[in-house]
Design a protein around this motif. Structure first.
Motif, mmCIF file in Angstrom:
data_model
loop_
_atom_site.group_PDB
_atom_site.id
_atom_site.type_symbol
_atom_site.label_atom_id
_atom_site.label_comp_id
_atom_site.label_asym_id
_atom_site.label_seq_id
_atom_site.Cartn_x
_atom_site.Cartn_y
_atom_site.Cartn_z
ATOM 1 N N MET A 1 0.844 -1.193 0.000
ATOM 2 C CA MET A 1 0.000 0.000 0.000
ATOM 3 C C MET A 1 0.878 1.241 0.000
ATOM 4 S SD MET A 1 -2.895 1.215 2.773
ATOM 5 C CE MET A 1 -4.103 -0.006 2.281
ATOM 6 N N ARG A 2 0.649 2.123 -0.966
ATOM 7 C CA ARG A 2 1.397 3.366 -1.050
ATOM 8 C C ARG A 2 0.831 4.389 -0.061
ATOM 9 N NH1 ARG A 2 5.974 4.264 -3.131
ATOM 10 N NH2 ARG A 2 5.460 6.087 -4.402
ATOM 11 N N PRO A 3 1.625 5.371 0.352
ATOM 12 C CA PRO A 3 1.071 6.460 1.156
ATOM 13 C C PRO A 3 0.036 7.239 0.348
ATOM 14 C CG PRO A 3 3.483 6.444 1.242
ATOM 15 C CD PRO A 3 3.080 5.492 0.159
ATOM 16 N N ILE A 4 -0.783 7.999 1.036
ATOM 17 C CA ILE A 4 -1.698 8.925 0.380
ATOM 18 C C ILE A 4 -1.222 10.335 0.711
ATOM 19 C CG2 ILE A 4 -3.388 9.014 2.287
ATOM 20 C CD1 ILE A 4 -4.402 8.856 -1.391
ATOM 21 N N ILE A 5 -1.122 11.178 -0.311
ATOM 22 C CA ILE A 5 -0.645 12.545 -0.140
ATOM 23 C C ILE A 5 -1.836 13.490 -0.156
ATOM 24 C CG2 ILE A 5 0.740 14.402 -1.139
ATOM 25 C CD1 ILE A 5 2.508 12.173 -2.364
ATOM 26 N N VAL A 6 -1.884 14.387 0.800
ATOM 27 C CA VAL A 6 -2.947 15.388 0.873
ATOM 28 C C VAL A 6 -2.361 16.739 0.474
ATOM 29 C CG1 VAL A 6 -4.610 16.574 2.356
ATOM 30 C CG2 VAL A 6 -4.141 14.122 2.696
ATOM 31 N N THR A 7 -2.898 17.309 -0.590
ATOM 32 C CA THR A 7 -2.500 18.644 -1.016
ATOM 33 C C THR A 7 -3.755 19.479 -1.179
ATOM 34 O OG1 THR A 7 -1.129 19.899 -2.592
ATOM 35 C CG2 THR A 7 -2.541 18.173 -3.504
ATOM 36 N N GLY A 8 -3.592 20.741 -1.548
ATOM 37 C CA GLY A 8 -4.756 21.603 -1.655
ATOM 38 C C GLY A 8 -4.614 22.634 -2.739
ATOM 39 N N THR A 9 -5.692 23.347 -2.969
ATOM 40 C CA THR A 9 -5.681 24.398 -3.978
ATOM 41 C C THR A 9 -5.075 25.686 -3.434
ATOM 42 O OG1 THR A 9 -7.914 25.048 -3.324
ATOM 43 C CG2 THR A 9 -7.710 23.470 -5.140
ATOM 44 N N ASP A 10 -4.854 25.747 -2.117
ATOM 45 C CA ASP A 10 -4.354 26.970 -1.488
ATOM 46 C C ASP A 10 -3.982 26.624 -0.055
ATOM 47 O OD1 ASP A 10 -3.689 29.588 -1.037
ATOM 48 O OD2 ASP A 10 -5.643 30.418 -1.545
ATOM 49 N N THR A 11 -3.532 27.628 0.676
ATOM 50 C CA THR A 11 -3.229 27.430 2.093
ATOM 51 C C THR A 11 -4.454 27.764 2.938
ATOM 52 O OG1 THR A 11 -1.601 27.922 3.817
ATOM 53 C CG2 THR A 11 -2.393 29.780 2.508
ATOM 54 N N GLY A 12 -4.535 27.161 4.107
ATOM 55 C CA GLY A 12 -5.612 27.465 5.041
ATOM 56 C C GLY A 12 -6.979 27.007 4.603
ATOM 57 N N ILE A 13 -7.048 25.917 3.833
ATOM 58 C CA ILE A 13 -8.357 25.476 3.328
ATOM 59 C C ILE A 13 -8.865 24.204 3.995
ATOM 60 C CG2 ILE A 13 -7.945 26.525 1.082
ATOM 61 C CD1 ILE A 13 -7.494 23.684 0.013
ATOM 62 N N GLY A 14 -8.082 23.649 4.927
ATOM 63 C CA GLY A 14 -8.548 22.459 5.626
ATOM 64 C C GLY A 14 -7.756 21.200 5.347
ATOM 65 N N LYS A 15 -6.573 21.324 4.748
ATOM 66 C CA LYS A 15 -5.768 20.126 4.457
ATOM 67 C C LYS A 15 -5.423 19.345 5.724
ATOM 68 C CE LYS A 15 -2.241 22.031 2.474
ATOM 69 N NZ LYS A 15 -2.669 23.445 2.629
ATOM 70 N N THR A 16 -5.089 20.073 6.780
ATOM 71 C CA THR A 16 -4.677 19.399 8.009
ATOM 72 C C THR A 16 -5.838 18.666 8.659
ATOM 73 O OG1 THR A 16 -2.941 21.046 8.351
ATOM 74 C CG2 THR A 16 -3.584 19.737 10.261
ATOM 75 N N ILE A 17 -7.029 19.261 8.612
ATOM 76 C CA ILE A 17 -8.206 18.597 9.179
ATOM 77 C C ILE A 17 -8.549 17.356 8.350
ATOM 78 C CG2 ILE A 17 -10.596 18.896 9.883
ATOM 79 C CD1 ILE A 17 -8.425 20.617 11.345
ATOM 80 N N VAL A 18 -8.476 17.474 7.034
ATOM 81 C CA VAL A 18 -8.694 16.304 6.177
ATOM 82 C C VAL A 18 -7.648 15.241 6.469
ATOM 83 C CG1 VAL A 18 -8.576 15.476 3.795
ATOM 84 C CG2 VAL A 18 -9.896 17.528 4.342
ATOM 85 N N SER A 19 -6.402 15.655 6.637
ATOM 86 C CA SER A 19 -5.335 14.697 6.945
ATOM 87 C C SER A 19 -5.619 13.968 8.253
ATOM 88 C CB SER A 19 -3.983 15.420 7.036
ATOM 89 O OG SER A 19 -3.604 15.970 5.800
ATOM 90 N N ALA A 20 -6.048 14.722 9.270
ATOM 91 C CA ALA A 20 -6.365 14.092 10.561
ATOM 92 C C ALA A 20 -7.516 13.103 10.422
ATOM 93 C CB ALA A 20 -6.705 15.164 11.594
ATOM 94 N N ALA A 21 -8.525 13.459 9.625
ATOM 95 C CA ALA A 21 -9.649 12.542 9.402
ATOM 96 C C ALA A 21 -9.179 11.265 8.711
ATOM 97 C CB ALA A 21 -10.732 13.240 8.578
ATOM 98 N N LEU A 22 -8.317 11.397 7.711
ATOM 99 C CA LEU A 22 -7.819 10.214 7.007
ATOM 100 C C LEU A 22 -6.953 9.357 7.920
ATOM 101 C CD1 LEU A 22 -6.957 11.665 3.477
ATOM 102 C CD2 LEU A 22 -8.972 10.349 4.179
ATOM 103 N N VAL A 23 -6.163 10.001 8.775
ATOM 104 C CA VAL A 23 -5.357 9.246 9.737
ATOM 105 C C VAL A 23 -6.263 8.416 10.635
ATOM 106 C CG1 VAL A 23 -3.879 9.498 11.770
ATOM 107 C CG2 VAL A 23 -3.354 10.777 9.698
ATOM 108 N N GLN A 24 -7.343 9.031 11.116
ATOM 109 C CA GLN A 24 -8.314 8.305 11.941
ATOM 110 C C GLN A 24 -8.918 7.124 11.180
ATOM 111 O OE1 GLN A 24 -11.356 11.040 13.216
ATOM 112 N NE2 GLN A 24 -10.410 11.355 15.208
ATOM 113 N N LEU A 25 -9.419 7.383 9.993
ATOM 114 C CA LEU A 25 -10.153 6.377 9.226
ATOM 115 C C LEU A 25 -9.267 5.221 8.786
ATOM 116 C CD1 LEU A 25 -12.241 8.815 7.014
ATOM 117 C CD2 LEU A 25 -13.180 7.267 8.738
ATOM 118 N N LEU A 26 -8.035 5.539 8.404
ATOM 119 C CA LEU A 26 -7.131 4.519 7.868
ATOM 120 C C LEU A 26 -6.315 3.822 8.950
ATOM 121 C CD1 LEU A 26 -5.791 6.594 4.839
ATOM 122 C CD2 LEU A 26 -7.208 4.531 4.654
ATOM 123 N N GLY A 27 -6.361 4.349 10.170
ATOM 124 C CA GLY A 27 -5.472 3.835 11.207
ATOM 125 C C GLY A 27 -4.028 4.065 10.809
#
Length: 209
Positions: A1-27
């Motif tokens: 399984m490859r890592p998943i990369i989270v990027t965004g269209t800009d700064t301050g748009i919620g990438k970190t919150i999405v990343s935290a959600a994916l960390v939770q969901l994927l373990g």
């Protein structure tokens, strides 16, 4: 399984919150290769607080909250992109970029260049607010031109079905769900909101890359 990369269209748009959600969901574990700005809670701190998961140390930590190449220059250092390699670990890993795709690491290399070298699938986080269609389609075009596999788009903000459909159809990508603004933002509210994300499609992208 490859890592998943989270990027965004800009700064301050919620990438970190999405990343935290994916960390939770994927373990999964979490890694932010370059952190610019240390005075306030860092992205790694936020993910650790919201997910309780293991956070790998950043490869580069810079005090000034600015583009990494400017922060590095202010501190008299240079980021060597060649040293930024995906960690070799067992189990799923969520990697978060900084700002958008074209944010420079030095005067020649952007995060997009780094993602192209890594070859791992990318989730694009896009606002649902005004201007997002242009920013999102440009980002998707840049990813494709660089040969980066795109898992799909996760939207951040209030529902905007017509806007979301335009980006998905014109961008030719999967709709991976949407995270609304959470108030309060806690591990429990994030976990509940994460149910709206298409975890099966994200796992499939990580396994196929």
């Amino acid at each position: 399984m490859r890592p998943i990369i989270v990027t965004g269209t800009d700064t301050g748009i919620g990438k970190t919150i999405v990343s935290a959600a994916l960390v939770q969901l994927l373990g999964a574990r979490y890694w932010k290769p370059v952190q610019s700005g240390l005075e306030e809670e860092t992205d790694s701190d936020i993910v650790a607080r919201l997910s309780g998961a293991e956070v790998l140390p950043e490869a580069v930590r810079l005090s000034l909250p600015a583009s990494p190449h400017i922060s590095a220059e202010a501190e008299g250092v240079r980021i060597d992109p060649e040293t930024l390699k995906l960690p070799e670990i067992s189990g799923p890993l969520v990697v978060e970029g900084a700002g958008g795709l074209m944010v420079p690491l030095d005067d020649e290399t952007t995060f997009l260049d780094l993602f192209a070298r890594w070859g791992a699938p990318v989730v694009l986080v896009a606002r649902t607010a005004l201007g997002t269609i242009n920013h999102s389609l440009l980002s998707l075009a840049a990813l494709r031109a660089a040969g980066v596999p795109v898992a799909g788009v996760i939207f951040s903000g209030e529902a905007a079905p017509r806007v979301e459909r335009t980006i998905i159809e014109m961008g030719g990508v999967a709709h991976l769900g949407r995270l609304d603004r959470l108030d309060p933002l806690t591990p429990d509210t994030l976990r509940a909101a994460g149910d709206a994300l298409d975890l099966a499609a994200i796992r499939a992208a990580m396994e196929a890359a």
